[in-house]
Design an enzyme around this catalytic site. Structure first.
Site, PDB file in Angstrom:
ATOM      1  N   ASN A   9       0.869  -1.179   0.000  1.00 44.71           N
ATOM      2  CA  ASN A   9       0.000   0.000   0.000  1.00 44.71           C
ATOM      3  C   ASN A   9       0.908   1.231   0.000  1.00 44.71           C
ATOM      4  OD1 ASN A   9      -1.747   2.087   0.604  1.00 44.71           O
ATOM      5  ND2 ASN A   9      -2.178   1.394   2.696  1.00 44.71           N
ATOM      6  N   TRP A  10       0.965   1.894  -1.118  1.00 48.70           N
ATOM      7  CA  TRP A  10       1.892   3.027  -1.259  1.00 48.70           C
ATOM      8  C   TRP A  10       1.344   4.322  -0.651  1.00 48.70           C
ATOM      9  CZ3 TRP A  10       3.996   2.526  -7.009  1.00 48.70           C
ATOM     10  CH2 TRP A  10       4.766   1.358  -7.086  1.00 48.70           C
ATOM     11  N   LYS A  11       0.106   4.299  -0.201  1.00 50.35           N
ATOM     12  CA  LYS A  11      -0.500   5.497   0.392  1.00 50.35           C
ATOM     13  C   LYS A  11      -0.291   6.719  -0.521  1.00 50.35           C
ATOM     14  CE  LYS A  11       0.048   3.297   4.808  1.00 50.35           C
ATOM     15  NZ  LYS A  11       0.090   3.385   6.250  1.00 50.35           N
ATOM     16  N   HIS A  96      -9.460   1.166   4.976  1.00 48.71           N
ATOM     17  CA  HIS A  96      -8.176   1.352   5.660  1.00 48.71           C
ATOM     18  C   HIS A  96      -8.387   2.255   6.881  1.00 48.71           C
ATOM     19  CE1 HIS A  96      -4.094   2.559   6.543  1.00 48.71           C
ATOM     20  NE2 HIS A  96      -3.710   1.460   5.912  1.00 48.71           N
ATOM     21  N   GLU A  98      -6.751   4.629   8.023  1.00 48.64           N
ATOM     22  CA  GLU A  98      -6.545   6.067   7.778  1.00 48.64           C
ATOM     23  C   GLU A  98      -7.792   6.684   7.152  1.00 48.64           C
ATOM     24  OE1 GLU A  98      -2.870   5.637   5.583  1.00 48.64           O
ATOM     25  OE2 GLU A  98      -1.900   4.962   7.430  1.00 48.64           O
ATOM     26  N   GLU A 168      -5.347  -5.110  10.487  1.00 45.57           N
ATOM     27  CA  GLU A 168      -4.325  -4.093  10.710  1.00 45.57           C
ATOM     28  C   GLU A 168      -4.596  -3.370  12.027  1.00 45.57           C
ATOM     29  OE1 GLU A 168      -2.369  -2.859   6.793  1.00 45.57           O
ATOM     30  OE2 GLU A 168      -4.118  -1.600   7.047  1.00 45.57           O
ATOM     31  N   GLY A 174       2.506   2.042  10.872  1.00 42.44           N
ATOM     32  CA  GLY A 174       3.450   3.148  10.759  1.00 42.44           C
ATOM     33  C   GLY A 174       4.156   3.480  12.067  1.00 42.44           C
ATOM     34  N   SER A 214       3.493  -2.330  10.226  1.00 48.53           N
ATOM     35  CA  SER A 214       4.948  -2.388  10.411  1.00 48.53           C
ATOM     36  C   SER A 214       5.564  -3.728  10.005  1.00 48.53           C
ATOM     37  CB  SER A 214       5.316  -2.036  11.857  1.00 48.53           C
ATOM     38  OG  SER A 214       4.873  -0.718  12.159  1.00 48.53           O
ATOM     39  N   GLY A 235       2.784  -1.189   4.284  1.00 41.98           N
ATOM     40  CA  GLY A 235       2.781   0.238   3.962  1.00 41.98           C
ATOM     41  C   GLY A 235       4.191   0.727   3.700  1.00 41.98           C
ATOM     42  N   GLY A 236       4.773   1.367   4.703  1.00 37.20           N
ATOM     43  CA  GLY A 236       6.081   2.010   4.558  1.00 37.20           C
ATOM     44  C   GLY A 236       7.142   1.158   3.879  1.00 37.20           C
TER      45      GLY A 236
HETATM   46  P1  PGA Z   1       2.828   0.182   7.665  1.00 32.65           P
HETATM   47  O1  PGA Z   1       1.372   0.420   7.069  1.00 32.65           O
HETATM   48  O2  PGA Z   1       3.356  -1.089   7.062  1.00 32.65           O
HETATM   49  O3  PGA Z   1       3.615   1.395   7.253  1.00 32.65           O
HETATM   50  O4  PGA Z   1       2.696   0.066   9.144  1.00 32.65           O
HETATM   51  C1  PGA Z   1       0.488  -0.638   6.855  1.00 32.65           C
HETATM   52  C2  PGA Z   1      -0.776  -0.135   6.225  1.00 32.65           C
HETATM   53  O5  PGA Z   1      -1.187   0.992   6.523  1.00 32.65           O
HETATM   54  O6  PGA Z   1      -1.403  -0.827   5.402  1.00 32.65           O
END
Ligand code: PGA
Length: 252
Positions: A9-11, A96, A98, A168, A174, A214, A235-236
């Site tokens: 997930n590149w956000k 998600h 967020e 998640e 993050g 993470s 994500g990251g």
């Molecule tokens: P993260 O994000 O790996 O940076 O913790 C995961 C996500 O939001 O899908």
């Protein structure tokens, strides 16, 4: 056997050219990854270019969000699921944390997005997960169970076959604080039990449940060794091709 899914997930990162650069490095590094499905989720503006460049490869493309609305219409700023399909997406992430937290998405909106995505022939990656205070208060399972019933309301057995759940925990996203493999397994097993009770043994057995929060090259193998962990939403660590490839090619 459930085929694992490793999704990035590149956000809200990467322009079109940065996205292309990433996938061009990633492609050869994961070309032999037949043990899992590999998915990347760039921003809307990069989807078509990325999907075109990945044609014929083993990397699939996902949107990060879609509209609740199925039909074309006066919905300024929205992108319909069918439009994601049109540019080459096979998947879309919905719900998600967020989006739930910062854009006030409710379970009923997430449910409409899932329905729109399924109608557009996309596979849905439905995110669920509790906050730290919900966990500390002993409410994690109740929260996740509610997100599943709200998000999946009204879906048929054949719809559910096109759903992937991503667990998640919000406190792990993050933050560098990954759930332990045991914590992930415990919730994944709970999610599968919920599916058995609400839907069927067969649906529950076929369901892929990804862990997200993470995930890194050095913790993926421990997570993947757990029986009910069927992949990861990253994500990251998915932004860098080599790091993401290190996750895809985890030690089996
Ligand atoms: P993260 O994000 O790996 O940076 O913790 C995961 C996500 O939001 O899908």
């Amino acid at each position: 056997m459930r085929k694992p899914v490793i999704a990035g997930n590149w956000k809200m990162y990467k322009t079109v050219s940065e996205s292309v650069e990433t996938i061009l490095s990633l492609k050869p590094m994961v070309a032999n990854a037949n043990h899992c499905e590999v998915v990347v989720a760039p921003v809307f503006t990069a989807l078509k270019t990325v999907a075109d460049r990945l044609e014929g490869s083993n990397i699939q493309v996902s949107g990060q969000n879609c509209s609740t609305e199925m039909e074309y219409g006066a919905h300024t700023g929205e992108v319909a699921a069918v439009m994601l399909r049109d540019v080459g997406c096979t998947h879309v992430i919905v719900g998600h944390s967020e989006r739930r937290e910062h854009y006030f998405e409710t379970d009923s909106m997430i449910n409409r997005k899932a329905q729109a995505a399924l109608a557009a022939d996309l596979t849905v990656i439905l995110c669920v997960g509790e906050t730290l205070s919900q966990r500390d208060q002993g409410n994690a399972e109740r929260v996740v169970s509610g997100q599943l019933s709200g998000g999946l309301s009204g879906l048929t057995a054949s719809d559910l076959a096109r759903i992937i759940v991503a667990y998640e925990p919000v406190w792990a996203i993050g933050t560098g604080r990954t759930a332990t493999p045991e914590q992930a397994q415990e919730m994944h097993a709970f999610i599968r039990r919920v599916f058995t009770q609400r839907h069927s043994e067969e649906t529950a057995h076929g369901l892929r449940i990804l862990y997200g929060g993470s995930v890194k090259p050095d913790n993926i193998a421990g997570l993947m060794r757990k029986e009910d962990v069927d992949g990861a939403l990253v994500g990251g660590a998915s932004l860098d091709a080599e790091t993401f490839a290190g996750i895809v090619n985890y030690d089996r």
